[in-house]
Write an enzyme that holds these catalytic residues in place. Structure first.
Site, PDB file in Angstrom:
ATOM      1  N   ASP A 170     -17.263   0.074  29.668  1.00 39.89           N
ATOM      2  CA  ASP A 170     -16.971  -1.338  29.927  1.00 39.89           C
ATOM      3  C   ASP A 170     -17.712  -2.205  28.915  1.00 39.89           C
ATOM      4  OD1 ASP A 170     -15.704  -0.767  32.602  1.00 39.89           O
ATOM      5  OD2 ASP A 170     -17.728  -0.047  33.004  1.00 39.89           O
ATOM      6  N   HIS A 201     -15.884   8.722  33.161  1.00 49.62           N
ATOM      7  CA  HIS A 201     -15.963   7.322  33.587  1.00 49.62           C
ATOM      8  C   HIS A 201     -17.338   6.749  33.274  1.00 49.62           C
ATOM      9  CE1 HIS A 201     -15.931   4.258  37.075  1.00 49.62           C
ATOM     10  NE2 HIS A 201     -15.124   3.791  36.134  1.00 49.62           N
ATOM     11  N   HIS A 257     -21.067  -3.002  33.219  1.00 48.95           N
ATOM     12  CA  HIS A 257     -19.962  -3.130  34.158  1.00 48.95           C
ATOM     13  C   HIS A 257     -20.005  -4.425  34.949  1.00 48.95           C
ATOM     14  CE1 HIS A 257     -17.879  -2.583  38.019  1.00 48.95           C
ATOM     15  NE2 HIS A 257     -17.014  -1.860  37.327  1.00 48.95           N
TER      16      HIS A 257
HETATM   17  O1  G3P Z   1     -10.960   1.840  33.486  1.00 50.80           O
HETATM   18  C1  G3P Z   1     -10.990   2.473  34.727  1.00 50.80           C
HETATM   19  C2  G3P Z   1     -12.082   1.951  35.612  1.00 50.80           C
HETATM   20  O2  G3P Z   1     -13.285   1.933  34.892  1.00 50.80           O
HETATM   21  C3  G3P Z   1     -11.773   0.594  36.154  1.00 50.80           C
HETATM   22  O3  G3P Z   1     -12.672   0.165  37.115  1.00 50.80           O
HETATM   23  O4  G3P Z   1     -14.555  -1.134  37.951  1.00 50.80           O
HETATM   24  O5  G3P Z   1     -14.930   1.185  37.163  1.00 50.80           O
HETATM   25  O6  G3P Z   1     -14.446  -0.634  35.534  1.00 50.80           O
HETATM   26  P1  G3P Z   1     -14.209  -0.112  36.921  1.00 50.80           P
HETATM   27 MG    MG Z   2     -14.366   0.519  33.678  1.00 52.44          MG
END
Ligand code: G3P
Ligand code: MG
Length: 244
Positions: free
Chosen positions: A40, A11, A53
């Site tokens: 992101d 992540h 993000h």
């Molecule tokens: O793509 C999964 C996750 O990254 C979505 O939430 O807020 O961490 O971008 P966030």
């Molecule tokens: Mg994400």
């Protein structure tokens, strides 16, 4: 060409071990055994797609204000590592081309999350689509484009039709199946807290793969995989190790 997934996806790189959405994060993810990473993408003021993000700068760097109001040159002067730990001081916010090049060199497949600032959905998705078309025509089985914004997925479907799309959501709200189908998605990506064994079965029966975020407990990850989840998105190298 169908998507070649692995069971774990780092992540924002590997957010427990390195500053999120950075090239060092990708390097450490590869070293920890990940073969996929999620990151992101948001547009700066000059429409350069940057890895970030939050809409606002400051949490993960020494900037201030909205990212979409600053150009890439200014954004690349920010320190995106010191907030995480002193050893990462000097880390920069990468642009999408740099991220792709780094992941390609490391052999990392990519979950490219289109993360538009409010009101910039169409243009953000257009620029991401153009970038993928230009830089990654050979990686269509190793990239999935996801977004919480249906408008972004609609644009990606039109402008970068060769790339797989994932329907990113918090919960499986009314109409999810039809929406994911209309957007031509191959996968559905709910928050893992919204998942049950029956929900995972419903996603599979509807013809989609299941990716889920953000799963940082190895036992929970094992349960989700046993239910039939295709991939868990995690901050934690221990989850990758547990599922190896
Ligand atoms: O793509 C999964 C996750 O990254 C979505 O939430 O807020 O961490 O971008 P966030
Ligand atoms: Mg994400």
């Amino acid at each position: 060409m169908s998507l070649r997934l692995s069971r774990v996806i780092g992540h924002r790189g590997v957010a427990a071990s390195a500053p999120e959405n950075t090239l060092t994060g990708f390097r450490l993810a590869a070293e920890a055994g990940f073969s996929w990473v999620e990151f992101d993408v948001m547009l700066g003021a000059d429409e350069v797609p940057m890895l970030h993000h939050d809409e606002r700068l400051g949490r993960t760097n020494d900037g201030h204000g909205r990212l979409c109001e600053q150009d890439a040159a200014a954004l690349k002067r920010l320190d995106a590592g010191a907030w995480f730990a002193p050893a990462f001081a000097g880390e920069r916010i990468p642009d999408l081309a740099e991220a792709i090049s780094c992941c390609r060199a490391l052999g990392l497949a990519m979950n490219v999350e289109i993360k538009p600032a409010a009101g910039h959905e169409i243009r953000t998705a257009e620029v991401v689509s153009e970038t993928l078309n230009a830089l990654c025509p050979d990686l269509v089985d190793r990239i999935v484009v996801s977004s919480f914004a249906p408008d972004c997925l609609e644009v990606a479907k039109e402008k970068a039709p060769d790339f797989h799309r994932g329907y990113l959501c918090e919960t499986l709200a009314e109409g999810w199946r039809q929406a994911a189908e209309n957007l031509g998605c191959v996968s559905v990506h709910p928050n893992h807290r919204a998942l049950t064994e029956a929900a995972v079965a419903a996603i599979r029966e509807a013809g989609f793969r299941t990716l889920t975020y953000t799963v940082n407990d190895p036992l929970r990850a094992a349960t989700l995989i046993a239910w039939g989840v295709d991939a868990v998105i995690t901050d934690e190298p221990s989850v990758a190790a547990a599922l190896a």
